[in-house]
Design a protein around this motif. Structure first.
Motif, PDB file in Angstrom:
ATOM      1  N   VAL A 230     -44.298 -80.071 -31.021  1.00  0.00           N
ATOM      2  CA  VAL A 230     -44.075 -81.208 -30.126  1.00  0.00           C
ATOM      3  C   VAL A 230     -42.589 -81.434 -29.912  1.00  0.00           C
ATOM      4  CG1 VAL A 230     -44.361 -83.694 -29.911  1.00  0.00           C
ATOM      5  CG2 VAL A 230     -46.255 -82.292 -30.714  1.00  0.00           C
ATOM      6  N   ALA A 231     -41.794 -81.278 -31.006  1.00  0.00           N
ATOM      7  CA  ALA A 231     -40.351 -81.463 -30.887  1.00  0.00           C
ATOM      8  C   ALA A 231     -39.726 -80.397 -30.005  1.00  0.00           C
ATOM      9  CB  ALA A 231     -39.713 -81.442 -32.278  1.00  0.00           C
ATOM     10  N   ALA A 232     -40.268 -79.165 -30.077  1.00  0.00           N
ATOM     11  CA  ALA A 232     -39.714 -78.080 -29.265  1.00  0.00           C
ATOM     12  C   ALA A 232     -39.978 -78.281 -27.786  1.00  0.00           C
ATOM     13  CB  ALA A 232     -40.286 -76.742 -29.722  1.00  0.00           C
ATOM     14  N   THR A 233     -41.083 -78.922 -27.454  1.00  0.00           N
ATOM     15  CA  THR A 233     -41.426 -79.134 -26.055  1.00  0.00           C
ATOM     16  C   THR A 233     -41.133 -80.548 -25.580  1.00  0.00           C
ATOM     17  OG1 THR A 233     -43.691 -79.676 -26.714  1.00  0.00           O
ATOM     18  CG2 THR A 233     -43.219 -77.374 -26.154  1.00  0.00           C
ATOM     19  N   ALA A 234     -40.454 -81.339 -26.422  1.00  0.00           N
ATOM     20  CA  ALA A 234     -40.184 -82.720 -26.049  1.00  0.00           C
ATOM     21  C   ALA A 234     -39.128 -82.804 -24.953  1.00  0.00           C
ATOM     22  CB  ALA A 234     -39.727 -83.525 -27.266  1.00  0.00           C
TER      23      ALA A 234
ATOM     24  N   ASP B  62     -33.793 -79.956 -21.046  1.00  0.00           N
ATOM     25  CA  ASP B  62     -32.663 -79.648 -21.926  1.00  0.00           C
ATOM     26  C   ASP B  62     -32.777 -78.243 -22.495  1.00  0.00           C
ATOM     27  OD1 ASP B  62     -30.316 -80.817 -23.692  1.00  0.00           O
ATOM     28  OD2 ASP B  62     -31.689 -79.800 -25.070  1.00  0.00           O
ATOM     29  N   ARG B  63     -33.986 -77.843 -22.842  1.00  0.00           N
ATOM     30  CA  ARG B  63     -34.197 -76.502 -23.379  1.00  0.00           C
ATOM     31  C   ARG B  63     -33.864 -75.438 -22.321  1.00  0.00           C
ATOM     32  NH1 ARG B  63     -37.267 -74.596 -27.622  1.00  0.00           N
ATOM     33  NH2 ARG B  63     -38.065 -72.476 -27.420  1.00  0.00           N
TER      34      ARG B  63
ATOM     35  N   GLY C 230     -21.946 -69.064 -32.940  1.00  0.00           N
ATOM     36  CA  GLY C 230     -22.062 -70.421 -33.474  1.00  0.00           C
ATOM     37  C   GLY C 230     -22.782 -71.351 -32.515  1.00  0.00           C
ATOM     38  N   ALA C 231     -22.497 -71.218 -31.211  1.00  0.00           N
ATOM     39  CA  ALA C 231     -23.195 -72.041 -30.226  1.00  0.00           C
ATOM     40  C   ALA C 231     -24.687 -71.716 -30.191  1.00  0.00           C
ATOM     41  CB  ALA C 231     -22.570 -71.823 -28.844  1.00  0.00           C
ATOM     42  N   LEU C 232     -25.029 -70.443 -30.330  1.00  0.00           N
ATOM     43  CA  LEU C 232     -26.440 -70.050 -30.334  1.00  0.00           C
ATOM     44  C   LEU C 232     -27.186 -70.650 -31.516  1.00  0.00           C
ATOM     45  CD1 LEU C 232     -28.804 -68.304 -29.296  1.00  0.00           C
ATOM     46  CD2 LEU C 232     -27.890 -66.436 -30.691  1.00  0.00           C
ATOM     47  N   LEU C 233     -26.632 -70.523 -32.706  1.00  0.00           N
ATOM     48  CA  LEU C 233     -27.308 -71.034 -33.905  1.00  0.00           C
ATOM     49  C   LEU C 233     -27.401 -72.557 -33.890  1.00  0.00           C
ATOM     50  CD1 LEU C 233     -25.710 -68.694 -36.610  1.00  0.00           C
ATOM     51  CD2 LEU C 233     -27.923 -68.478 -35.484  1.00  0.00           C
ATOM     52  N   TRP C 234     -26.327 -73.210 -33.466  1.00  0.00           N
ATOM     53  CA  TRP C 234     -26.336 -74.676 -33.430  1.00  0.00           C
ATOM     54  C   TRP C 234     -27.324 -75.188 -32.391  1.00  0.00           C
ATOM     55  CZ3 TRP C 234     -21.431 -78.131 -32.313  1.00  0.00           C
ATOM     56  CH2 TRP C 234     -21.716 -79.442 -32.700  1.00  0.00           C
ATOM     57  N   SER C 235     -27.329 -74.564 -31.211  1.00  0.00           N
ATOM     58  CA  SER C 235     -28.278 -74.979 -30.173  1.00  0.00           C
ATOM     59  C   SER C 235     -29.718 -74.756 -30.620  1.00  0.00           C
ATOM     60  CB  SER C 235     -28.006 -74.199 -28.881  1.00  0.00           C
ATOM     61  OG  SER C 235     -26.689 -74.420 -28.425  1.00  0.00           O
ATOM     62  N   ARG C 236     -29.965 -73.650 -31.286  1.00  0.00           N
ATOM     63  CA  ARG C 236     -31.327 -73.365 -31.749  1.00  0.00           C
ATOM     64  C   ARG C 236     -31.795 -74.406 -32.757  1.00  0.00           C
ATOM     65  NH1 ARG C 236     -33.106 -67.782 -34.872  1.00  0.00           N
ATOM     66  NH2 ARG C 236     -35.319 -68.301 -35.121  1.00  0.00           N
ATOM     67  N   ALA C 237     -30.910 -74.789 -33.674  1.00  0.00           N
ATOM     68  CA  ALA C 237     -31.287 -75.785 -34.676  1.00  0.00           C
ATOM     69  C   ALA C 237     -31.575 -77.138 -34.035  1.00  0.00           C
ATOM     70  CB  ALA C 237     -30.173 -75.908 -35.712  1.00  0.00           C
ATOM     71  N   ARG C 238     -30.778 -77.536 -33.072  1.00  0.00           N
ATOM     72  CA  ARG C 238     -31.000 -78.831 -32.424  1.00  0.00           C
ATOM     73  C   ARG C 238     -32.247 -78.812 -31.546  1.00  0.00           C
ATOM     74  NH1 ARG C 238     -27.088 -82.692 -32.616  1.00  0.00           N
ATOM     75  NH2 ARG C 238     -27.929 -83.615 -30.694  1.00  0.00           N
ATOM     76  N   LEU C 239     -32.513 -77.693 -30.883  1.00  0.00           N
ATOM     77  CA  LEU C 239     -33.725 -77.607 -30.071  1.00  0.00           C
ATOM     78  C   LEU C 239     -34.975 -77.675 -30.937  1.00  0.00           C
ATOM     79  CD1 LEU C 239     -32.726 -74.883 -27.449  1.00  0.00           C
ATOM     80  CD2 LEU C 239     -33.041 -77.328 -27.051  1.00  0.00           C
ATOM     81  N   ARG C 240     -34.942 -77.052 -32.098  1.00  0.00           N
ATOM     82  CA  ARG C 240     -36.098 -77.131 -32.999  1.00  0.00           C
ATOM     83  C   ARG C 240     -36.311 -78.542 -33.527  1.00  0.00           C
ATOM     84  NH1 ARG C 240     -36.480 -71.783 -36.892  1.00  0.00           N
ATOM     85  NH2 ARG C 240     -37.069 -70.305 -35.252  1.00  0.00           N
ATOM     86  N   ALA C 241     -35.216 -79.277 -33.663  1.00  0.00           N
ATOM     87  CA  ALA C 241     -35.328 -80.656 -34.137  1.00  0.00           C
ATOM     88  C   ALA C 241     -35.645 -81.634 -33.009  1.00  0.00           C
ATOM     89  CB  ALA C 241     -34.030 -81.075 -34.827  1.00  0.00           C
ATOM     90  N   GLY C 242     -35.768 -81.131 -31.759  1.00  0.00           N
ATOM     91  CA  GLY C 242     -36.070 -81.992 -30.627  1.00  0.00           C
ATOM     92  C   GLY C 242     -34.883 -82.789 -30.133  1.00  0.00           C
ATOM     93  N   ARG C 243     -33.655 -82.310 -30.377  1.00  0.00           N
ATOM     94  CA  ARG C 243     -32.442 -83.015 -29.956  1.00  0.00           C
ATOM     95  C   ARG C 243     -31.788 -82.298 -28.782  1.00  0.00           C
ATOM     96  NH1 ARG C 243     -29.570 -84.358 -35.811  1.00  0.00           N
ATOM     97  NH2 ARG C 243     -31.326 -85.530 -36.699  1.00  0.00           N
TER      98      ARG C 243
END
Length: 214
Positions: A82-86, A90-91, A161-174
């Motif tokens: 749900v967080a990934a598709t919220a 943005d994604r 670094g941008a890839l890893l940070w973006s991936r972590a925030r997208l998984r958290a729904g941010r």
């Protein structure tokens, strides 16, 4: 010897023989049980143990914990989905900017690698824009190769670094669309700093770019 004595003599000998034979092999006498007599039934034989019967009707408690853990895992996975598709917009923008960023990092790395060879052409273009005389030659100093290697490494590190940070925030729904933009700005600053270092490695070349004083 009277008949009575003769009749008793064999019997006496047989009795003695039987008594002698009996003294050699006495009959085995079982040990006496010193335990008190139980009130109900008899004692169980030695080595016998009692095992309580298994209650098949009762529900065991052990499988409850794995079931609860499975439900928690399933709920956590559902929350992650749900967080990934919220934030679908943005994604989409984050992925698009990351794709543009990887091409930008490769292009900047190629420009930095060819900077000593293209510095003279860049200087002539800058001189025409500033209205000064264009330099005729460029000789990079010993610090230029090290600065170029560091600049290329920073370009690639910023994108990873941008890839890893973006991936972590997208998984958290941010929100994560601004991370590739921030990495792009940092990469541009690195390009300017490395270019200044390479240009300044040749003092005569840098002096030719400065406008002449009256």
């Amino acid at each position: 010897m009277s008949q009575n004595e003769a009749a008793r003599t064999p019997n006496h000998s047989g009795d003695a023989a039987s008594t002698h034979g009996g003294a050699g092999n006495p009959p085995a006498v079982p040990p006496r049980d010193e335990r008190p007599r139980p009130q109900y039934g008899e004692y169980a034989p030695e080595g016998w143990t009692w095992t309580p019967p298994v209650d098949r009707v009762a529900v065991p408690d052990a499988p409850v914990e794995p079931a609860a853990a499975g439900q928690a895992t399933a709920s956590g996975t559902a929350e992650g989905a749900v967080a990934a598709t919220a934030r679908p917009i943005d994604r989409m923008w984050s992925i698009a900017l990351l794709v543009i960023g990887v091409f930008g990092a490769l292009y900047n790395s190629l420009v930095l690698f060819q900077l000593p060879a293209t510095a003279l052409e860049s200087a002539k273009l800058s001189a025409s824009m500033l209205g000064v005389d264009a330099p005729t030659e460029f000789t990079p100093g010993p610090v230029a190769p090290a600065a170029i290697i560091v600049g290329i490494a920073l370009q690639l590190a910023l994108w990873v670094g941008a890839l890893l940070w973006s991936r972590a925030r997208l998984r958290a729904g941010r929100s994560a669309w601004w991370i590739p933009l921030l990495a792009g700005v940092a990469a541009f600053v690195v390009m300017l700093i490395v270019g200044m270092i390479v240009f300044s490695s040749d003092p005569l070349f840098l002096q030719s770019l400065s406008p002449a004083r009256p």
